[in-house]
Design a protein around this motif. Structure first.
Motif, PDB file in Angstrom:
ATOM      1  N   LYS A  88      85.859 -16.567  56.900  1.00 19.01           N
ATOM      2  CA  LYS A  88      86.052 -16.406  55.453  1.00 19.01           C
ATOM      3  C   LYS A  88      87.345 -15.677  55.116  1.00 19.01           C
ATOM      4  O   LYS A  88      87.935 -15.903  54.049  1.00 19.01           O
ATOM      5  N   SER A  89      87.813 -14.842  56.028  1.00 19.49           N
ATOM      6  CA  SER A  89      89.041 -14.092  55.753  1.00 19.49           C
ATOM      7  C   SER A  89      90.308 -14.879  56.105  1.00 19.49           C
ATOM      8  O   SER A  89      91.416 -14.427  55.807  1.00 19.49           O
ATOM      9  N   HIS A  90      90.130 -16.079  56.738  1.00 24.19           N
ATOM     10  CA  HIS A  90      91.305 -16.854  57.137  1.00 24.19           C
ATOM     11  C   HIS A  90      91.268 -18.296  56.651  1.00 24.19           C
ATOM     12  O   HIS A  90      92.005 -19.144  57.169  1.00 24.19           O
TER      13      HIS A  90
ATOM     14  N   PHE B 241      89.370 -24.419  62.930  1.00 22.58           N
ATOM     15  CA  PHE B 241      89.122 -23.187  63.655  1.00 22.58           C
ATOM     16  C   PHE B 241      88.518 -23.567  65.012  1.00 22.58           C
ATOM     17  O   PHE B 241      87.702 -24.494  65.093  1.00 22.58           O
ATOM     18  N   LEU B 242      88.895 -22.857  66.054  1.00 21.39           N
ATOM     19  CA  LEU B 242      88.323 -23.076  67.389  1.00 21.39           C
ATOM     20  C   LEU B 242      87.499 -21.860  67.773  1.00 21.39           C
ATOM     21  O   LEU B 242      87.983 -20.724  67.701  1.00 21.39           O
TER      22      LEU B 242
ATOM     23  N   PRO C 229      85.976 -27.028  55.500  1.00 24.28           N
ATOM     24  CA  PRO C 229      86.830 -26.560  56.609  1.00 24.28           C
ATOM     25  C   PRO C 229      86.104 -26.735  57.943  1.00 24.28           C
ATOM     26  O   PRO C 229      84.918 -26.435  58.054  1.00 24.28           O
ATOM     27  N   ALA C 230      86.826 -27.227  58.934  1.00 18.88           N
ATOM     28  CA  ALA C 230      86.201 -27.561  60.222  1.00 18.88           C
ATOM     29  C   ALA C 230      86.207 -26.381  61.185  1.00 18.88           C
ATOM     30  O   ALA C 230      87.161 -25.603  61.236  1.00 18.88           O
TER      31      ALA C 230
ATOM     32  N   ALA D 238      77.166 -21.600  55.612  1.00 25.74           N
ATOM     33  CA  ALA D 238      78.211 -20.848  54.902  1.00 25.74           C
ATOM     34  C   ALA D 238      79.289 -21.757  54.317  1.00 25.74           C
ATOM     35  O   ALA D 238      80.269 -21.270  53.753  1.00 25.74           O
ATOM     36  N   GLY D 239      79.105 -23.081  54.464  1.00 30.43           N
ATOM     37  CA  GLY D 239      80.028 -24.012  53.832  1.00 30.43           C
ATOM     38  C   GLY D 239      81.089 -24.610  54.730  1.00 30.43           C
ATOM     39  O   GLY D 239      82.069 -25.178  54.243  1.00 30.43           O
ATOM     40  N   PHE D 240      80.910 -24.535  56.051  1.00 34.02           N
ATOM     41  CA  PHE D 240      81.867 -25.110  56.985  1.00 34.02           C
ATOM     42  C   PHE D 240      81.282 -26.351  57.658  1.00 34.02           C
ATOM     43  O   PHE D 240      80.069 -26.564  57.652  1.00 34.02           O
ATOM     44  N   ARG D 241      82.149 -27.140  58.241  1.00 34.72           N
ATOM     45  CA  ARG D 241      81.744 -28.300  59.035  1.00 34.72           C
ATOM     46  C   ARG D 241      81.748 -27.890  60.498  1.00 34.72           C
ATOM     47  O   ARG D 241      82.800 -27.585  61.061  1.00 34.72           O
TER      48      ARG D 241
END
Length: 312
Positions: free
Chosen positions: A309-311, A98-99, A27-28, A52-55
């Motif tokens: 993480k909640s979205h 996500f921004l 997820p970006a 945490a596993g995001f880009r």
């Protein structure tokens, strides 16, 4: 820091510098900086979200840092930055993101969400809340010596900044913006003169950090940064339906001088922004300044990761 990769992406005929870390399939999260910041201001957050596993993706917006200066920076607008973001996301194969935005970037993030809601998973802004997409009038209520008033006048800031090297200008702005009062000069004084040369940097901002900023502003200069945001504040976006349905988080330092802008503390603390952003949550950091993500990276990272993480 050495794990962060750097590349250039062509957008509207300009080469934009992009810092990135994390898997392309994750997820970006796109970070949008403010002034006097650059991609580097998100260094702590980029590493945390990538782990945490995001880009994590942090561009220097046009005219800032290592990105190209447009041919006519004095004609630039917030709309240019919104358009750049749309093209950039397509170029790096990010259909939805996500921004996370600070200061100038907050206005860009919310305008983008209004125009392209299908591309936004959620929004986090720091220091600046959602503001309706209309010319910003609170600046008209500031005193003549306030930094915004001074920097809106073509030529004045250029002459003020031009007496110093880029590193000194950034140093002075970081010191001024770390205070809890709006930087305001006397009638016969310039903004750069408010800071004594013996004033130390904030303890969370090192000489090494300053050197990075100084070197990047040596390349870009301040022409674009003075136009956007300061001389583009009265831009009218002709957007009447100002409703953002994406989940949102606003992180506000309670010692941020932005709270002293006319009407701003009441607007923020009475949660008027929820009229436009119904899924907005506000969190205050009691000792936080205007640079809260650099000042308290662990606290800010925890808030960011909980939100992401909640979205997902």
């Amino acid at each position: 820091m050495e794990q962060i990769e750097h590349k250039y992406v062509e957008v509207a005929g300009l080469k934009l510098h992009v810092a990135e870390i994390g898997s392309g399939s994750s997820p970006a999260v796109v970070f949008l900086h403010g002034f006097p910041e650059i991609w580097y201001s998100w260094r702590h957050q980029m590493i945390a979200v990538a782990e945490a596993g995001f880009r994590a993706i942090a561009p220097d917006c046009r005219g800032y840092g290592l990105s190209d200066l447009p041919p006519e920076p004095e004609k630039a607008s917030f709309s240019d930055l919104v358009a750049d973001l749309l093209v950039l996301l397509d170029a790096i194969s990010v259909p939805k993101t996500f921004l996370i935005a600070k200061d100038v970037g907050a206005r860009v993030a919310y305008l983008f969400a209004l125009l392209h809601p299908e591309k936004v998973s959620g929004i986090i802004t720091l220091g600046v809340p959602f503001l309706p997409p209309a010319p910003l009038s609170f600046n008209l209520l500031l005193p003549e010596g306030a930094y915004v008033s001074r920097w809106q006048k073509p030529g004045r800031a250029e002459a003020d900044f031009g007496r110093f090297d880029s590193k000194t200008v950034v140093r002075n702005v970081y010191i001024l913006f770390s205070c809890s009062e709006i930087p305001t000069a006397n009638e016969n004084q310039e903004i750069m003169d408010i800071v004594d040369s013996s004033t130390p940097l904030p303890p969370w901002f090192t000489d090494e950090d300053l050197a990075v900023y100084g070197s990047l502003y040596e390349k870009s200069g301040f022409r674009f940064a003075l136009q956007v945001p300061y001389r583009a504040l009265y831009e009218d976006f002709d957007k009447t339906n100002a409703k953002v349905e994406a989940p949102a988080l606003f992180i506000m330092g309670e010692k941020d001088y932005f709270l002293k802008f006319p009407g701003m503390e009441e607007y923020i603390k009475t949660e008027q922004a929820k009229n436009f952003v119904p899924k907005l949550k506000t969190v205050y950091l009691p000792e936080g300044s205007h640079f809260v993500q650099e000042q308290f990276p662990e606290q800010v990272n925890r808030l960011i990761l909980d939100f992401l993480k909640s979205h997902i």
